[in-house]
Structure formats: C-alpha cells, structure tokens
Write a protein that holds these residues in place. Structure first.
Motif, PDB file in Angstrom:
ATOM      1  N   TYR A  72       0.819  -1.221   0.000  1.00 42.43           N
ATOM      2  CA  TYR A  72       0.000   0.000   0.000  1.00 42.43           C
ATOM      3  C   TYR A  72       0.849   1.265   0.000  1.00 42.43           C
ATOM      4  O   TYR A  72       0.409   2.300  -0.520  1.00 42.43           O
ATOM      5  CB  TYR A  72      -0.997  -0.014   1.162  1.00 42.43           C
ATOM      6  N   TYR A 128      -3.750   4.376  -5.509  1.00 39.73           N
ATOM      7  CA  TYR A 128      -4.927   3.990  -4.721  1.00 39.73           C
ATOM      8  C   TYR A 128      -5.790   5.216  -4.428  1.00 39.73           C
ATOM      9  O   TYR A 128      -7.020   5.175  -4.548  1.00 39.73           O
ATOM     10  CB  TYR A 128      -4.534   3.301  -3.398  1.00 39.73           C
ATOM     11  N   ARG A 188     -19.680   5.587  -1.013  1.00 41.68           N
ATOM     12  CA  ARG A 188     -19.158   6.077   0.273  1.00 41.68           C
ATOM     13  C   ARG A 188     -20.214   6.940   0.970  1.00 41.68           C
ATOM     14  O   ARG A 188     -20.448   6.815   2.165  1.00 41.68           O
ATOM     15  CB  ARG A 188     -17.874   6.880   0.053  1.00 41.68           C
ATOM     16  N   GLU A 207     -12.443   5.969  11.939  1.00 39.90           N
ATOM     17  CA  GLU A 207     -12.447   5.144  10.744  1.00 39.90           C
ATOM     18  C   GLU A 207     -11.262   4.186  10.790  1.00 39.90           C
ATOM     19  O   GLU A 207     -10.102   4.606  10.801  1.00 39.90           O
ATOM     20  CB  GLU A 207     -12.380   5.984   9.459  1.00 39.90           C
ATOM     21  N   GLY A 249      -8.702   1.510   9.283  1.00 41.71           N
ATOM     22  CA  GLY A 249      -8.137   1.252   7.956  1.00 41.71           C
ATOM     23  C   GLY A 249      -8.513   2.367   7.006  1.00 41.71           C
ATOM     24  O   GLY A 249      -8.998   2.136   5.906  1.00 41.71           O
ATOM     25  N   GLY A 262      -6.904   4.323   5.155  1.00 40.02           N
ATOM     26  CA  GLY A 262      -6.188   4.505   3.898  1.00 40.02           C
ATOM     27  C   GLY A 262      -5.825   5.955   3.681  1.00 40.02           C
ATOM     28  O   GLY A 262      -5.325   6.645   4.581  1.00 40.02           O
ATOM     29  N   ASP A 291      -4.699   3.652  10.575  1.00 42.00           N
ATOM     30  CA  ASP A 291      -4.176   2.778   9.520  1.00 42.00           C
ATOM     31  C   ASP A 291      -2.761   2.358   9.903  1.00 42.00           C
ATOM     32  O   ASP A 291      -2.096   3.074  10.650  1.00 42.00           O
ATOM     33  CB  ASP A 291      -4.161   3.493   8.165  1.00 42.00           C
ATOM     34  N   LEU A 292      -2.351   1.206   9.358  1.00 46.58           N
ATOM     35  CA  LEU A 292      -1.006   0.757   9.714  1.00 46.58           C
ATOM     36  C   LEU A 292       0.024   0.967   8.613  1.00 46.58           C
ATOM     37  O   LEU A 292       1.175   0.562   8.754  1.00 46.58           O
ATOM     38  CB  LEU A 292      -1.035  -0.709  10.187  1.00 46.58           C
ATOM     39  N   THR A 293      -0.390   1.599   7.517  1.00 46.26           N
ATOM     40  CA  THR A 293       0.541   1.795   6.409  1.00 46.26           C
ATOM     41  C   THR A 293       0.994   3.256   6.309  1.00 46.26           C
ATOM     42  O   THR A 293       0.165   4.150   6.064  1.00 46.26           O
ATOM     43  CB  THR A 293      -0.118   1.363   5.081  1.00 46.26           C
ATOM     44  N   GLY A 324      -1.721   2.664  13.545  1.00 46.92           N
ATOM     45  CA  GLY A 324      -2.088   1.596  14.476  1.00 46.92           C
ATOM     46  C   GLY A 324      -2.806   0.463  13.764  1.00 46.92           C
ATOM     47  O   GLY A 324      -3.195   0.587  12.598  1.00 46.92           O
ATOM     48  N   ASP A 325      -2.964  -0.618  14.498  1.00 45.58           N
ATOM     49  CA  ASP A 325      -3.615  -1.816  13.982  1.00 45.58           C
ATOM     50  C   ASP A 325      -5.111  -1.752  14.319  1.00 45.58           C
ATOM     51  O   ASP A 325      -5.484  -1.629  15.490  1.00 45.58           O
ATOM     52  CB  ASP A 325      -2.963  -3.035  14.658  1.00 45.58           C
ATOM     53  N   ALA A 326      -5.926  -1.872  13.303  1.00 41.90           N
ATOM     54  CA  ALA A 326      -7.384  -1.813  13.522  1.00 41.90           C
ATOM     55  C   ALA A 326      -7.875  -2.954  14.407  1.00 41.90           C
ATOM     56  O   ALA A 326      -8.937  -2.843  15.022  1.00 41.90           O
ATOM     57  CB  ALA A 326      -8.104  -1.860  12.174  1.00 41.90           C
ATOM     58  N   SER A 384     -14.287   0.820   5.674  1.00 40.41           N
ATOM     59  CA  SER A 384     -14.659   0.453   4.312  1.00 40.41           C
ATOM     60  C   SER A 384     -13.508  -0.262   3.625  1.00 40.41           C
ATOM     61  O   SER A 384     -12.365   0.178   3.666  1.00 40.41           O
ATOM     62  CB  SER A 384     -15.083   1.685   3.501  1.00 40.41           C
ATOM     63  N   PHE A 385     -13.843  -1.392   3.010  1.00 48.65           N
ATOM     64  CA  PHE A 385     -12.903  -2.199   2.222  1.00 48.65           C
ATOM     65  C   PHE A 385     -11.723  -2.672   3.075  1.00 48.65           C
ATOM     66  O   PHE A 385     -10.585  -2.713   2.594  1.00 48.65           O
ATOM     67  CB  PHE A 385     -12.420  -1.399   0.989  1.00 48.65           C
TER      68      PHE A 385
END
Ligand SMILES: C[S@@+](CC[C@H](N)C(=O)[O-])C[C@H]1O[C@@H](n2cnc3c(N)ncnc32)[C@H](O)[C@@H]1O
Length: 223
Positions: free
Chosen positions: A12, A19, A33, A50, A52, A54, A76-78, A102-104, A118-119
């Motif tokens: 990602y 993306y 959305r 929210e 993840g 992104g 998000d973790l990325t 962080g990790d969801a 979402s997604f």
C-alpha cells in the motif's frame, strides 16, 4: 489475503498515490461512500473513528456529517497511506480530522461515538473479533458501519464474478499462486464474518447490496 503486516505496508505504500486516485475518482465510488456514511448516520459533534482509513477518501463525507464541531480519527497501519491522508487533511485545512498509526484489530483509541470501516474487513485475519473490539469502543447507542466488496450473489453480478476475482487477486499485497483460487472465497468469508459480528452487537441493523451486488453495506446501533 493471509498476508503479513509488512507485505500490506509495502504494497500500500508503493501504490498509495494510485490507490488514492482510484479511491476518490472511480465512477460510482463517491456515491457508495456517501450512502454508507449516510447509513452510519453519525450526529453533528460526534467523534467518528475510521478503521483502515487509507488515504482518507471517506473523510469528506464523515466530516460533513459530524460538522466542524465533531472529530474524525483515521487509523491505519501503512505509512504511505497515512502520508496521503495527512496531505489531504493539510490541503483541505481540516483542523478536526486526525490520523493515527495503528492496527485496527487493536485500535489505539479509547472510545468513539461511531466506528466505520470500508474495504478493510477482507484484510483482517479475524474480522469478527475486530468488529467486536470496535463495538466495545462505542458507547451504547453509538453507531457501527461497514462497507465491503465481495462476490455478487445477484444474477447479473454473478456473471462478472470471474472478473471480480481477477481484480481481487490484482489487489493482493502478495501474488502467491495459491492465493488466486483462495482469495475470493476468503474475502467473501471475512466480509460475511464481519457483517455477522455487526449484527450480533447491534440493533436497528440496515443491510443492503449495491453495484450489481458487489458492494455490501451494513450499519447499526450498538446495544
Ligand atoms: C483497501 S484499503 C481501504 C482504505 C479506505 N478505507 C478506503 O475506503 O479507501 C485497505 C486499508 O486498510 C489498511 N489496513 C489493512 N489491515 C489493517 C489493520 N490491521 N489495521 C489498520 N489498517 C489496516 C491498509 O493499510 C489500507 O490502507
């Protein structure tokens, strides 16, 4: 599916720019959305988390609902995705939208009026446990909402499931041959598990499918 965190982050981060363009400009995606966040129905002044998040493609819709007096927090973790999300926040001059790494599955937030994802369900090893954790963050009467893609069960959509499976494979962080056959089934199972967990923790559940049945939306009030 089944990819490690490092692979997800690498994939990602590499494709974050592309993306972001697809997440914001693919025909029909904005309407989807908006529809999902309308069903989530956070109130003005709410804090919405929210998971993840992104690149923050949902932020405009979430922010519109909670108003300038509310708060939006993206997890998000990325790093690359968060960088795009931060750039969006800066560009828009939003002072009440924040992102946190962080990790969801173990969210670095204590509580929320509403949680949305979402997604993302299809990327979680144990989506039901994650949804359960998200429901725990929300006070009684708060809201939980999920928007996901999975294979269609509608007659018209079913004929396009092979094409959808190819897109799922293209979007996998790791392209192991074994994943090609496995990925669509695993995605379906994870989405079903996440939405089932939402049903178990919520009342007043709304469920609907869109985009020829490929998009599944669930929202409810946490008991
Ligand atoms: C397909 S993108 C969806 C992004 C955004 N929700 C949207 O609607 O455009 C999936 C995102 O989930 C993030 N992600 C995957 N697993 C995660 C986890 N366990 N914790 C936090 N973020 C995660 C990825 O880094 C990526 O940014």
């Amino acid at each position: 599916m089944g990819d490690g965190v490092a692979e997800t982050q690498q994939f990602y981060t590499r494709w974050a720019g592309l993306y972001d363009a697809l997440a914001s400009h693919t025909p029909g995606i904005g309407g989807l959305r908006e529809r999902a966040i309308t069903r989530l129905a956070p109130a003005r002044g709410d804090t919405v988390v929210e998971m993840g998040c992104g690149t923050g493609a949902n932020f405009p819709y979430l922010r519109e609902r909670v108003g300038s007096e509310g708060t939006v927090v993206g997890v998000d973790l990325t790093g690359g995705m968060l960088a795009e999300a931060r750039a969006r926040i800066e560009r828009e001059g939003w002072e009440n939208v924040h992102v946190v790494a962080g990790d969801a599955a173990r969210p670095p937030v204590a509580d929320a009026d509403a949680v949305f994802a979402s997604f993302v369900s299809g990327m979680l090893a144990d989506p039901a446990a994650a949804v359960d954790t998200w429901a725990d963050l929300v006070d009684e009467g708060g809201r939980l909402g999920l928007l996901d893609l999975a294979r269609s069960t509608r007659p018209v959509g079913r004929s396009l499931n092979v094409l959808f499976a190819g897109l799922v494979f293209a979007g996998l962080p790791s392209k192991r041959r074994a994943d090609a056959a496995e990925a669509p089934r695993l995605l379906d199972n994870r989405v079903v598990a996440a939405q089932q967990a939402l049903r178990e923790r919520c009342t007043d559940v709304h469920y609907s499918t869109h985009a020829l049945g490929f998009a599944r939306l669930a929202a409810g009030t946490v008991e």
